[in-house]
Design a protein around this motif. Structure first.
Motif, mmCIF file in Angstrom:
data_model
loop_
_atom_site.group_PDB
_atom_site.id
_atom_site.type_symbol
_atom_site.label_atom_id
_atom_site.label_comp_id
_atom_site.label_asym_id
_atom_site.label_seq_id
_atom_site.Cartn_x
_atom_site.Cartn_y
_atom_site.Cartn_z
ATOM 1 N N PRO A 162 1.348 14.174 0.346
ATOM 2 C CA PRO A 162 0.612 14.988 1.718
ATOM 3 C C PRO A 162 0.061 14.241 2.771
ATOM 4 C CG PRO A 162 -0.412 15.375 -0.287
ATOM 5 C CD PRO A 162 -0.113 14.202 -0.887
ATOM 6 N N ALA A 163 -0.316 12.312 2.403
ATOM 7 C CA ALA A 163 -1.016 11.448 3.901
ATOM 8 C C ALA A 163 0.453 11.073 3.674
ATOM 9 C CB ALA A 163 -1.346 10.726 3.085
ATOM 10 N N LEU A 164 1.745 10.877 3.177
ATOM 11 C CA LEU A 164 2.947 11.257 4.111
ATOM 12 C C LEU A 164 3.776 11.567 5.180
ATOM 13 C CD1 LEU A 164 5.084 8.153 4.175
ATOM 14 C CD2 LEU A 164 6.358 9.599 2.417
ATOM 15 N N ALA A 165 3.505 12.951 4.593
ATOM 16 C CA ALA A 165 4.136 14.380 5.267
ATOM 17 C C ALA A 165 2.939 13.986 7.017
ATOM 18 C CB ALA A 165 3.475 14.912 4.510
ATOM 19 N N ALA A 166 1.151 13.966 6.823
ATOM 20 C CA ALA A 166 0.900 13.930 8.169
ATOM 21 C C ALA A 166 1.078 12.952 8.770
ATOM 22 C CB ALA A 166 -0.659 13.987 7.576
ATOM 23 N N GLU A 167 1.890 11.584 8.150
ATOM 24 C CA GLU A 167 1.720 10.547 8.814
ATOM 25 C C GLU A 167 2.970 11.031 10.028
ATOM 26 O OE1 GLU A 167 1.739 7.005 10.836
ATOM 27 O OE2 GLU A 167 0.370 8.331 9.913
ATOM 28 N N LEU A 168 4.241 10.987 8.777
ATOM 29 C CA LEU A 168 5.277 12.142 9.797
ATOM 30 C C LEU A 168 5.657 12.854 10.048
ATOM 31 C CD1 LEU A 168 7.469 11.310 6.661
ATOM 32 C CD2 LEU A 168 8.101 10.142 8.532
ATOM 33 N N ALA A 169 4.557 13.508 10.866
ATOM 34 C CA ALA A 169 4.463 14.919 11.387
ATOM 35 C C ALA A 169 3.809 14.317 12.212
ATOM 36 C CB ALA A 169 3.495 16.037 10.362
ATOM 37 N N PHE A 170 3.017 13.172 12.633
ATOM 38 C CA PHE A 170 2.128 13.126 13.493
ATOM 39 C C PHE A 170 3.129 11.855 14.367
ATOM 40 C CE2 PHE A 170 0.319 9.414 15.485
ATOM 41 C CZ PHE A 170 -0.686 9.396 15.934
ATOM 42 N N ARG A 171 4.251 10.821 13.492
ATOM 43 C CA ARG A 171 5.176 9.900 14.407
ATOM 44 C C ARG A 171 6.179 11.054 15.404
ATOM 45 N NH1 ARG A 171 5.672 5.088 10.789
ATOM 46 N NH2 ARG A 171 4.058 4.163 10.511
ATOM 47 N N ALA A 172 6.206 12.045 14.236
ATOM 48 C CA ALA A 172 7.199 13.211 14.991
ATOM 49 C C ALA A 172 6.845 13.702 16.177
ATOM 50 C CB ALA A 172 7.587 14.128 14.508
ATOM 51 N N LYS A 173 5.257 14.199 16.442
ATOM 52 C CA LYS A 173 4.724 14.763 17.538
ATOM 53 C C LYS A 173 4.762 13.799 18.985
ATOM 54 C CE LYS A 173 0.648 17.625 18.469
ATOM 55 N NZ LYS A 173 -0.667 17.933 18.167
ATOM 56 N N MET A 212 0.949 -1.328 -0.266
ATOM 57 C CA MET A 212 0.137 0.291 0.079
ATOM 58 C C MET A 212 1.143 1.192 0.067
ATOM 59 S SD MET A 212 -2.509 1.211 3.168
ATOM 60 C CE MET A 212 -3.858 1.960 3.062
ATOM 61 N N SER A 213 0.175 2.193 -1.112
ATOM 62 C CA SER A 213 1.568 3.413 -1.338
ATOM 63 C C SER A 213 0.722 4.770 -0.624
ATOM 64 C CB SER A 213 1.787 3.036 -2.191
ATOM 65 O OG SER A 213 0.784 3.686 -2.991
ATOM 66 N N MET A 214 1.561 5.456 0.139
ATOM 67 C CA MET A 214 0.373 6.882 0.603
ATOM 68 C C MET A 214 1.121 7.793 -0.164
ATOM 69 S SD MET A 214 1.315 6.634 4.304
ATOM 70 C CE MET A 214 0.079 6.312 4.864
ATOM 71 N N THR A 215 0.180 8.847 -0.919
ATOM 72 C CA THR A 215 0.426 9.673 -1.125
ATOM 73 C C THR A 215 0.811 11.587 -0.557
ATOM 74 O OG1 THR A 215 -1.414 10.999 -0.268
ATOM 75 C CG2 THR A 215 -1.747 9.934 -2.275
#
Length: 186
Positions: free
Chosen positions: A6-17, A1-4
């Motif tokens: 914008p979705a990947l950026a949101a996921e990385l931001a969530f993980r960092a937070k 499953m590949s992420m777009t």
């Protein structure tokens, strides 16, 4: 499953937070555990009688009593037994700082045991002990040193105040810092 993207950026931001919050929570928990552990150990030591403020005060006062007794017998080695035998001992008096047990003893020898000098009679009063922990305390008080050989009444008695920091060592309570100041002659 590949992420777009914008979705990947949101996921990385969530993980960092999430990681920042998790680290902060871990730090807070660590500080609480260490602080609470210290309080608990101190409380247990006091509660079990391993160390009590009253017992510590009695032992600290006994150190000064032994020092005065030794001094009044002319026993400088006995007097120095109340001090921490270490190079980190500090003795402050008359604007001078003496570091180390050996140098402190030499200072006393030069001042009170040299030819023509006398040790006099030492008395302590107005003692106030404050324990900070089972291993650290402060003692404030007043000293009076009376010399028999002095003919000049103004020089016959030296008085002043002192503050001692003591540490409980395997050999008992020892003075690790001594700040003594003599009253000015009037």
């Amino acid at each position: 499953m590949s992420m777009t993207p914008p979705a990947l950026a949101a996921e990385l931001a969530f993980r960092a937070k999430f990681l920042r919050i998790a680290c902060l929570v871990n730090i807070v928990l660590f500080v609480l555990l260490v602080g609470g552990g210290t309080v608990l150990v101190t409380a247990v030591a006091r509660a079990t009688g391993a160390s009590t403020a009253a017992g510590d005060e009695k032992e600290i006062r006994a150190v000064l009593e032994a020092q005065a007794t030794a001094w009044n017998k002319g026993d400088l080695d006995g007097f120095m037994g109340g001090y921490w035998n270490d190079d980190q001992l500090t003795f402050i008096s008359g604007g001078d700082i003496t570091s180390g047990w050996k140098k402190t003893k030499e200072r006393f020898e030069k001042r009170y045991k040299a030819d023509g000098k006398e040790m006099g009679k030492l008395a302590f009063s107005e003692l106030h002990v404050e324990t900070f922990s089972p291993n650290a305390a402060m003692l404030r008080g007043k000293f009076e040193l009376t010399f028999e050989k002095e003919k000049d009444d103004a020089k016959k008695t030296a008085r002043g105040r002192f503050t001692l920091i003591l540490r409980k060592t395997p050999d008992g309570w020892k003075v690790v810092h001594d700040h003594t100041s003599a009253e000015e002659k009037k």
